[in-house]
Design a protein around this motif. Structure first.
Motif, PDB file in Angstrom:
ATOM      1  N   LYS A  26     -38.759 -56.624 -62.783  1.00 47.51           N
ATOM      2  CA  LYS A  26     -40.302 -56.630 -62.000  1.00 47.51           C
ATOM      3  C   LYS A  26     -40.935 -56.040 -63.397  1.00 47.51           C
ATOM      4  N   PRO A  27     -42.280 -56.419 -63.581  1.00 48.91           N
ATOM      5  CA  PRO A  27     -42.656 -57.547 -62.920  1.00 48.91           C
ATOM      6  C   PRO A  27     -42.442 -58.851 -63.564  1.00 48.91           C
ATOM      7  N   PHE A  28     -41.958 -60.037 -62.683  1.00 47.89           N
ATOM      8  CA  PHE A  28     -41.687 -61.251 -63.178  1.00 47.89           C
ATOM      9  C   PHE A  28     -42.346 -62.397 -62.963  1.00 47.89           C
ATOM     10  N   SER A  29     -42.410 -63.446 -63.591  1.00 48.65           N
ATOM     11  CA  SER A  29     -43.229 -64.533 -63.476  1.00 48.65           C
ATOM     12  C   SER A  29     -42.518 -65.226 -62.292  1.00 48.65           C
ATOM     13  N   PHE A  30     -43.502 -65.987 -61.382  1.00 50.52           N
ATOM     14  CA  PHE A  30     -42.959 -66.790 -60.323  1.00 50.52           C
ATOM     15  C   PHE A  30     -42.160 -68.071 -61.206  1.00 50.52           C
ATOM     16  N   ASP A  31     -42.630 -68.489 -62.043  1.00 50.12           N
ATOM     17  CA  ASP A  31     -41.924 -69.718 -62.877  1.00 50.12           C
ATOM     18  C   ASP A  31     -40.755 -69.398 -63.217  1.00 50.12           C
ATOM     19  N   GLU A  32     -40.650 -68.201 -63.774  1.00 44.00           N
ATOM     20  CA  GLU A  32     -38.891 -67.727 -64.435  1.00 44.00           C
ATOM     21  C   GLU A  32     -38.086 -67.622 -62.740  1.00 44.00           C
ATOM     22  N   LEU A  33     -38.586 -66.931 -61.878  1.00 46.89           N
ATOM     23  CA  LEU A  33     -37.771 -66.824 -60.679  1.00 46.89           C
ATOM     24  C   LEU A  33     -37.380 -68.327 -60.103  1.00 46.89           C
ATOM     25  N   ILE A  34     -38.236 -69.070 -60.201  1.00 48.62           N
ATOM     26  CA  ILE A  34     -37.988 -70.548 -59.567  1.00 48.62           C
ATOM     27  C   ILE A  34     -36.930 -71.124 -60.624  1.00 48.62           C
ATOM     28  N   ALA A  35     -37.175 -70.830 -62.206  1.00 51.45           N
ATOM     29  CA  ALA A  35     -36.365 -71.557 -62.815  1.00 51.45           C
ATOM     30  C   ALA A  35     -34.713 -71.120 -62.723  1.00 51.45           C
ATOM     31  N   ARG A  36     -34.689 -69.772 -62.443  1.00 52.12           N
ATOM     32  CA  ARG A  36     -33.327 -69.164 -62.507  1.00 52.12           C
ATOM     33  C   ARG A  36     -32.849 -69.662 -61.069  1.00 52.12           C
ATOM     34  N   VAL A  37     -33.685 -69.620 -59.996  1.00 49.69           N
ATOM     35  CA  VAL A  37     -33.099 -70.159 -58.732  1.00 49.69           C
ATOM     36  C   VAL A  37     -32.711 -71.346 -58.697  1.00 49.69           C
ATOM     37  N   ARG A  38     -33.108 -72.383 -59.772  1.00 41.34           N
ATOM     38  CA  ARG A  38     -32.769 -73.788 -59.656  1.00 41.34           C
ATOM     39  C   ARG A  38     -31.310 -73.739 -60.674  1.00 41.34           C
ATOM     40  N   ALA A  39     -31.356 -73.121 -61.542  1.00 37.56           N
ATOM     41  CA  ALA A  39     -30.332 -72.946 -62.288  1.00 37.56           C
ATOM     42  C   ALA A  39     -28.942 -72.668 -61.556  1.00 37.56           C
ATOM     43  N   LEU A  40     -29.100 -71.546 -60.665  1.00 41.53           N
ATOM     44  CA  LEU A  40     -27.928 -71.017 -59.865  1.00 41.53           C
ATOM     45  C   LEU A  40     -27.586 -72.184 -58.635  1.00 41.53           C
ATOM     46  N   LEU A  41     -28.693 -72.885 -58.209  1.00 44.45           N
ATOM     47  CA  LEU A  41     -28.510 -73.762 -57.060  1.00 44.45           C
ATOM     48  C   LEU A  41     -27.730 -75.131 -57.749  1.00 44.45           C
ATOM     49  N   ARG A  42     -28.105 -75.242 -59.020  1.00 43.07           N
ATOM     50  CA  ARG A  42     -27.203 -76.613 -59.727  1.00 43.07           C
ATOM     51  C   ARG A  42     -25.870 -76.482 -59.488  1.00 43.07           C
ATOM     52  N   ARG A  43     -25.339 -77.539 -58.957  1.00 38.33           N
ATOM     53  CA  ARG A  43     -23.876 -77.723 -59.026  1.00 38.33           C
ATOM     54  C   ARG A  43     -23.289 -78.814 -59.756  1.00 38.33           C
ATOM     55  N   PRO A  44     -22.174 -78.585 -60.640  1.00 42.69           N
ATOM     56  CA  PRO A  44     -22.020 -79.477 -61.392  1.00 42.69           C
ATOM     57  C   PRO A  44     -21.356 -80.620 -61.209  1.00 42.69           C
ATOM     58  N   PRO A  45     -20.756 -80.986 -60.110  1.00 42.89           N
ATOM     59  CA  PRO A  45     -19.901 -82.112 -59.855  1.00 42.89           C
ATOM     60  C   PRO A  45     -20.537 -83.656 -60.202  1.00 42.89           C
ATOM     61  N   VAL A  46     -21.752 -83.785 -59.469  1.00 38.48           N
ATOM     62  CA  VAL A  46     -22.354 -84.940 -59.568  1.00 38.48           C
ATOM     63  C   VAL A  46     -23.818 -85.055 -60.317  1.00 38.48           C
ATOM     64  N   THR A  47     -24.054 -83.894 -61.260  1.00 38.73           N
ATOM     65  CA  THR A  47     -25.189 -83.644 -61.922  1.00 38.73           C
ATOM     66  C   THR A  47     -25.268 -84.196 -63.361  1.00 38.73           C
ATOM     67  N   VAL A  48     -26.192 -84.913 -63.685  1.00 38.80           N
ATOM     68  CA  VAL A  48     -26.261 -85.295 -65.233  1.00 38.80           C
ATOM     69  C   VAL A  48     -27.582 -84.619 -65.695  1.00 38.80           C
ATOM     70  N   GLY A  49     -27.283 -83.628 -66.495  1.00 42.66           N
ATOM     71  CA  GLY A  49     -28.472 -82.693 -66.559  1.00 42.66           C
ATOM     72  C   GLY A  49     -28.997 -82.067 -65.326  1.00 42.66           C
ATOM     73  N   SER A  50     -29.949 -82.225 -65.027  1.00 43.12           N
ATOM     74  CA  SER A  50     -30.342 -81.324 -63.649  1.00 43.12           C
ATOM     75  C   SER A  50     -30.456 -82.618 -62.494  1.00 43.12           C
ATOM     76  N   ILE A  51     -30.384 -83.918 -62.976  1.00 46.68           N
ATOM     77  CA  ILE A  51     -30.695 -84.918 -62.120  1.00 46.68           C
ATOM     78  C   ILE A  51     -29.282 -85.334 -61.481  1.00 46.68           C
ATOM     79  N   VAL A  52     -29.510 -85.170 -60.122  1.00 44.42           N
ATOM     80  CA  VAL A  52     -28.191 -85.701 -59.077  1.00 44.42           C
ATOM     81  C   VAL A  52     -28.097 -86.943 -58.744  1.00 44.42           C
TER      82      VAL A  52
END
Ligand code: CA
Length: 225
Positions: free
Chosen positions: A102-128
């Motif tokens: 803290k203080p963090f930018s909201f964009d950074e939080l979202i980027a990290r949330v997205r990175a952690l929620l990304r699950r490998p099996p059916v993704t190409v880059g980040s596209i499912v």
């Protein structure tokens, strides 16, 4: 996707909740480590945003350690006011997956949330992708073949959840607990209605293509080819 925010500072907690909701996540919020722990033990959360300094019996580091001891593997992003190397190591050692100072930018939080929620099996880059249906969580673009499909935020979240669980039977209860927060009033037919909306956008306009959304009477739904 459903996220639990454990943060005692009301302004930060509200801002994080609002921001995540604007991105289409269902968000529950608690303000101390005692209720934090009991909420976090619920395996239905897809991610936890956890403040390090919290009122209650434990701090964030201890809470996270307790979760991991109980085999709760929900990804955790730890928020902290301090950013020394020692803190960082301690946070990660307790089982947190990521760390934000803290203080963090909201964009950074979202980027990290997205990175952690990304699950490998059916993704190409980040596209499912499932068959010729593709979903891009970065820009909310959904396409069937080359044709763009416009979805509301809730429809998008529901489709994203189904696509992440391609081929698995998903019950209405699972959908309710991953796509809506605990305060949402869901009527018995709400999920059917949303599944209907998705069908009308994903399957019905493409009669020559494979049907992707299937109903298993008495069990739930499945997205598969
Ligand atoms: Ca705090």
């Amino acid at each position: 996707m459903r996220i639990l925010v454990i943060e005692d500072e009301p302004k930060i907690a509200q801002a994080v909740k609002k921001g995540l909701e604007l991105k289409g996540y269902a968000v529950d919020m608690v303000h101390d480590s005692d209720s934090g722990l009991s909420y976090a033990m619920d395996p239905d959360y897809d991610l936890i945003v956890l403040d390090r300094m919290l009122p209650g019996k434990m701090d964030g580091v201890e809470l996270c350690g307790e979760l991991r001891k109980n085999n709760i593997s929900t990804p955790v992003i730890m928020l902290t006011a301090r950013g020394t190397i020692g803190d960082r190591v301690e946070g990660l050692n307790s089982g947190a997956d990521d760390y934000l100072v803290k203080p963090f930018s909201f964009d950074e939080l979202i980027a990290r949330v997205r990175a952690l929620l990304r699950r490998p099996p059916v993704t190409v880059g980040s596209i499912v992708k499932v068959d010729d249906l593709s979903l891009n969580p970065q820009n909310y673009e959904v396409k069937r073949g080359s044709k763009e499909v416009k979805l509301s935020k809730k429809e998008f979240s529901l489709l994203e959840y189904l696509m992440h669980h391609e081929g698995q039977v998903i019950t209405k209860e699972m959908i309710a607990s991953h796509i809506w927060d605990e305060e949402a009033d869901i009527l018995p037919n709400t999920i059917e209605v949303y599944i209907g909306y998705l069908r009308n956008k994903i399957d019905r306009p493409f009669p020559k293509k494979k049907t992707l959304i299937h109903t298993l009477r008495g069990f739930g739904y499945k997205l598969s080819t």
